[in-house]
Enzyme design. Sequence first.
Site, mmCIF file in Angstrom:
data_model
loop_
_atom_site.group_PDB
_atom_site.id
_atom_site.type_symbol
_atom_site.label_atom_id
_atom_site.label_comp_id
_atom_site.label_asym_id
_atom_site.label_seq_id
_atom_site.Cartn_x
_atom_site.Cartn_y
_atom_site.Cartn_z
ATOM 1 N N ILE A 1 -80.547 -39.859 19.637
ATOM 2 C CA ILE A 1 -80.384 -38.649 19.760
ATOM 3 C C ILE A 1 -80.579 -37.531 19.832
ATOM 4 C CG2 ILE A 1 -78.203 -36.766 18.302
ATOM 5 C CD1 ILE A 1 -77.135 -39.474 17.101
ATOM 6 N N ASN B 1 -74.372 -36.633 29.647
ATOM 7 C CA ASN B 1 -75.033 -37.640 29.486
ATOM 8 C C ASN B 1 -73.658 -39.014 30.049
ATOM 9 O OD1 ASN B 1 -75.319 -40.078 27.775
ATOM 10 N ND2 ASN B 1 -74.185 -40.009 26.127
ATOM 11 N N HIS C 1 -71.205 -41.645 28.674
ATOM 12 C CA HIS C 1 -70.545 -42.616 27.784
ATOM 13 C C HIS C 1 -69.401 -43.520 27.814
ATOM 14 C CE1 HIS C 1 -70.050 -43.330 23.090
ATOM 15 N NE2 HIS C 1 -68.453 -43.217 23.570
HETATM 16 C C1 GRF Z 1 -73.339 -47.145 29.785
HETATM 17 O O1 GRF Z 1 -72.478 -48.341 29.181
HETATM 18 C C2 GRF Z 1 -73.691 -45.833 29.171
HETATM 19 O O2 GRF Z 1 -72.307 -45.667 29.235
HETATM 20 C C3 GRF Z 1 -73.842 -45.764 28.030
HETATM 21 O O3 GRF Z 1 -74.774 -46.708 28.314
HETATM 22 C C4 GRF Z 1 -75.005 -47.781 29.262
HETATM 23 C C5 GRF Z 1 -75.649 -48.301 30.067
HETATM 24 O O4 GRF Z 1 -75.416 -48.798 30.708
HETATM 25 N N1 GRF Z 1 -74.365 -44.592 27.499
HETATM 26 P P1 GRF Z 1 -77.230 -48.766 31.619
HETATM 27 O O5 GRF Z 1 -78.041 -48.821 31.036
HETATM 28 O O6 GRF Z 1 -76.488 -47.617 32.734
HETATM 29 O O7 GRF Z 1 -76.782 -50.596 32.594
#
Ligand code: GRF
Length: 194
Positions: free
Chosen positions: A95, A110, A112
């Site tokens: 964060i 970001n 999520h």
């Molecule tokens: C993804 O699912 C994203 O939504 C979350 O963390 C994960 C990252 O995956 N914040 P990667 O490292 O891009 O494969």
Amino acid sequence: MTDKVRVGVLISGQGSNMQAIAHAATAANCPYNVACVIADRPNAAGLQLANNMNLPAHCIDKKQYSNKLEFERDIDNHLRSHNVQFVALAGFMRILSSWFVDRWQAKLVNIHPSLLPKYKGLHTHERALDAGDPEHGCTIHWVNAGMDEGDIITQATVPVLLDDTEDTLAARVKAAEHKLYPKTLAQLAAQMKP
Ligand code: GRF
């Protein structure tokens, strides 16, 4: 196109979203390019992926800092030394303070893995399954100093199937993320251009 928006990507792990973002940027008409990739830990697998794609990749190891502000200052300095204009958090598991968020206001997004405002925080796939949701998905949002709280920019929805496990659902959401993130960044970058 010569005046592409320079995007910095921050990661902590696998880096599959960073890879999708960088892959899309290789298209001649993509309005952004990836100026640098920063990981907050040396064993982030995404660092190797970034190296394989010949992207400037760098680790700023959080463990080396006792002070969060110094850690964030070094990230900020690194981004600015690469003339980054826009920052994409892609699995960056920290964060950020209001100091950092303010410095990148309206230039920091970001992704999520849930349909926010549902399921902020961790274990989103498990929580969607436990709730019996018929749909799940992912969200790109502006970043503020809260956790998964900033205004929503775009979302992608996937169905939850009767025989889904956390893993199968996570894989379906990830596939949706890999389309949504580059597309959203391209839209935002196109809006930033004069
Ligand atoms: C993804 O699912 C994203 O939504 C979350 O963390 C994960 C990252 O995956 N914040 P990667 O490292 O891009 O494969």
